[in-house]
Structure formats: structure tokens, C-alpha cells
Design an enzyme around this catalytic site. Structure first.
Site, short mmCIF file in Angstrom:
data_model
loop_
_atom_site.label_atom_id
_atom_site.label_comp_id
_atom_site.label_asym_id
_atom_site.label_seq_id
_atom_site.Cartn_x
_atom_site.Cartn_y
_atom_site.Cartn_z
N ASP A 82 0.81 -1.22 0.00
CA ASP A 82 0.00 0.00 0.00
C ASP A 82 0.84 1.26 0.00
OD1 ASP A 82 0.78 -0.59 2.70
OD2 ASP A 82 -0.71 0.86 3.41
N GLU A 177 0.21 -1.30 5.57
CA GLU A 177 1.25 -0.87 6.52
C GLU A 177 1.11 0.60 6.85
OE1 GLU A 177 5.23 0.72 7.80
OE2 GLU A 177 3.98 1.28 6.09
#
Length: 409
Positions: A82, A177
Site C-alpha cells: 500500500d 502498513e
């Protein structure tokens, strides 16, 4: 070794994978799910084995089997899919070859956004290197697609060069994350390594095994709204309560006034009106005792303020997010020594400093797999001024390969 690195990285960053803190799914966005499946195809194409997509936690896991007879420790390499909370749609990377270390780099055509050595003196470190930047309208996504590209390229190289002896290696590409929940559902038994590294650091040489310990606190202030003309001794302004609460925290212990191992209270959000207000803080410290003391101060302020009223007007909802992974890794520093010596052998000077933040490795270390952090190359991350050096990414690949090679000796 590096032939596919740049096109691979450019392909990754052009794929939108922004996480969403408001989502209740895992991963939090379907773009991450789609990207995970693209990575699975690529892992299969380069020759990795036992490729798995774990639908419960969003991780792609693959194995490079050992090519030696003796048993050595199994290593893991982890990066996240991400990107951060900034525009990530339509990423249009620019390639600046042979940067002279001085010139201003125009990101957009009009020159509204620039990379210059006055604002970003770190540019001076990249003389004669190839830089990949944004076009000023998005982030780049080197955090952490540089890490994914480096791990993928290193695995491809080792598969193509079986003369390099190595033990079993596991790779993991995970979600979310950037919103702090990526490793919450990490499956230690499925990953099954003795230790691991996140390739999620910044500039060349970073080797990190200390993070903050972290908590988040939501403070709800309950007011009593009456007409201001008749408010004396009756009105309780929730916004004023918020100000009063904040003013009791140490003024010098804010992110903008701290550095190194100094912790802080960071007011992330304040919203409300006379009737009710909410504040969100993140609380950080490297030292566990100081971390606990910070949380105790929040509760002490709550108690003192509530004592002034006949009802509870300050409500605290506080929870721990992660802990300093140094508490785990310091028990066996061989994982750091292995990375440090690998860096030195490939001509990289290790820069060992505490992270003023956290990584997935913080949670994974406490789950049972010591997981320090290695540089992946990104600078000015999470915004339009993000860039990465191609040569730094190449050195990260060198480090990965050398760690794996030395682990088998």
C-alpha cells in the site's frame, strides 16, 4: 542483475494501491488485492515456489527453496503493497539521469512544485545518479514499492544463478502498513522463518532495529451548551475543555520539537463544537518506561479535569499500537550483524539509527520473528516531493543477495 529493476519499479508505482483507514476489509482496498494477484503471477514467472495468497490477512507469500544440503536458518524479506494517505492515482514518474547534485528539478510543467537543494539538501547526496521523481501531482510510491521491486529482482537473480549457494528464503508482500494495521493478522506459522527483514527504510545504508513504542488516544470532551447570554456558571464549552486538556501536555514534547530518541504527544485531529469535541493523539517513545509514563499522564489529566465536574466530561479511549522491536532483537544481534557485514561487503556504510516511527517489523518481531528494517531508497516519502535513486535500489538488491549468500556459509 539490475536489467528488470527500473521497468519493474515503474510498473509497480503506476498501479494504484492506496490503503483506506476507514475500511473494514482486509486488505482495506481492492486495488491492493488486485496488485497482490499481479505479484503472484510475477513470482510464478520468475520461478518462485509455494506461492500463496492468504485471504485472511492479504499477504502474498512465496519460497525460494534451498540449494544446499546442510540446514541453515530460513530468512524472510518483507515489503508492503500500500501507499500513504496522499493522491496515488495517475502516478507519472519522471526519470532524471545523471543528476548534477545542484540543479532544481521541476516536477510539474509550470514549476509550481520543485525539488531543490535549499528545501531538500539531501539531493546533494545524489550527484551523477538516476533519480525517479513524481510529476508533482501524486506521491511516487517508492514507499514501499521500491522494496517490493528490490526483493523481486534479487529473487529473480538468485534463481537465474544457482551457483550462488543459499538456504531457504521466504518473501512476503503485505497490505495496509501505512495505516498501521498491516501486520495485525500476520501468520507467523505460515511464514515460518527464523528471522526476517523489512525492505522499507529510506536512504542508502539505513539499518534499523529500534522503533517507537506507540499508542493512540481519542479524547472525547462532553460539554453543556446554553445560550451564551445566560451562560455564566452553567455553560461547559467542550472546545475549551479540549484546549485545557492540550495545554496540560508538555509544550516541548511535540513532533516538531523533538528528535532522536525523544518521544512526543502528537495531536492528529481536533473536531467539535460547544456540545462535544474529540481529539486524537498518537503517543510515541523509544523507552518503554517513558512510554508508559506518557500514557499515565493522559489518564492523570483526565482524572484531574473530571474532578472539577459533577459528571464525567473527559473520556479517554487509549490503546497500544506497537512496541519497540529493539526489545526483541537486542536478545540476539546476529540478525543485525549479518546485515551489517553484508552491507560492508558490497560497499555500503551501515547507518544504524532508531526509527522515529514504526514498521511492520515492530509487530512481527513481537509475534516471534525478529524483523529489523533495511533501506529501500525512498526520500521525502508520503507526498509529491518523494523520489528514489536507482543506484540506491541496486545497492539494496546487492545487500539482499549478500545476506542470503553469507547466511549459507
Amino acid at each position: 542483475m539490475y536489467e528488470n529493476l527500473l521497468p519493474r519499479f515503474l510498473r509497480y508505482v503506476k498501479t494504484e494501491t492506496r490503503s483506506d483507514a476507514t475500511s473494514m476489509t482486509t486488505p482495506t482496498t481492492q486495488t491492493q488485492v488486485a496488485f497482490a494477484h499481479e505479484l503472484m503471477k510475477e513470482l510464478e514467472e520468475i520461478g518462485m515456489q509455494d506461492i500463496i495468497y492468504n485471504e485472511s490477512n492479504g499477504y502474498v507469500i512465496a519460497t525460494l527453496p534451498s540449494n544446499i544440503d546442510e540446514k541453515v536458518r530460513t530468512i524472510g524479506f518483507i515489503a508492503h503493497m500500500d501507499t500513504a494517505d496522499f493522491n496515488a492515482e495517475g502516478v507519472n514518474p519522471q526519470i532524471i539521469e545523471n543528476y548534477d547534485g545542484e540543479s532544481t528539478i521541476k516536477l510539474d510543467k509550470d514549476g509550481k512544485y520543485t525539488l531543490n537543494t535549499k528545501d531538500f539538501p539531501n539531493l546533494k547526496n545524489y550527484k551523477d545518479q538516476t533519480l525517479i521523481t513524481t510529476d508533482g501531482s501524486t506521491l511516487l510510491g517508492a514507499d514501499d514499492k521500491s522494496g517490493i521491486a528490490e526483493i523481486m529482482t534479487a529473487m529473480e537473480y538468485l534463481i537465474q544463478h544457482p551457483e550462488i549457494k543459499h538456504g531457504e528464503v521466504r518473501v512476503g508482500f503485505g497490505p495496509d502498513e501505512e495505516i498501521g494495521i498491516g501486520a495485525d493478522k500476520f501468520d507467523v506459522k505460515q511464514f515460518d522463518t527464523d528471522f526476517a527483514y523489512t525492505m522499507d527504510g529510506g536512504p542508502l545504508g539505513e539499518l534499523q532495529f529500534e522503533t517507537f513504542s506507540a499508542a493512540q488516544a481519542t479524547i472525547t470532551l462532553v460539554g453543556k451548551n446554553v445560550h451564551p447570554g445566560t451562560a455564566k456558571n452553567t455553560m461547559v464549552n467542550a472546545l475549551q475543555l479540549a484546549i485545557d486538556f492540550h495545554d496540560q501536555l508538555p509544550e516541548g514534547e511535540r513532533p516538531e520539537k523533538t528528535e532522536g530518541r525523544e518521544g512526543f504527544y502528537h495531536l492528529l485531529a481536533l473536531d467539535g463544537n460547544v456540545e462535544e469535541a474529540k481529539m486524537t493523539y498518537i503517543i510515541r517513545d523509544h523507552d518503554r518506561d517513558k512510554f508508559e509514563a506518557r500514557k499515565e499522564l493522559i489518564l492523570a489529566i483526565q482524572k484531574e479535569m473530571n474532578q472539577k465536574f459533577d459528571t464525567e466530561r473527559v473520556v479517554v479511549d487509549m490503546y497500544d499500537q506497537y512496541y519497540n522491536m529493539g526489545e526483541v532483537i537486542e536478545k540476539d544481534m546476529t540478525v543485525i550483524e549479518l546485515a551489517k557485514s553484508a552491507m560492508e561487503e558490497v560497499g555500503v556504510t551501515p547507518v544504524i539509527e532508531p526509527i522515529r516511527g514504526g514498521t511492520d517489523g515492530s509487530k512481527i518481531s513481537f509475534l516471534g520473528i525478529p524483523t529489523p528494517n533495511i533501506f529501500a531508497g525512498g526520500e521525502n516519502m508520503h507526498g509529491r516531493f518523494e523520489f528514489v535513486s536507482l543506484q540506491t535500489m541496486e545497492k539494496a538488491i546487492d545487500v539482499i543477495v549478500k545476506i542470503i549468500e553469507n547466511n549459507a556459509k
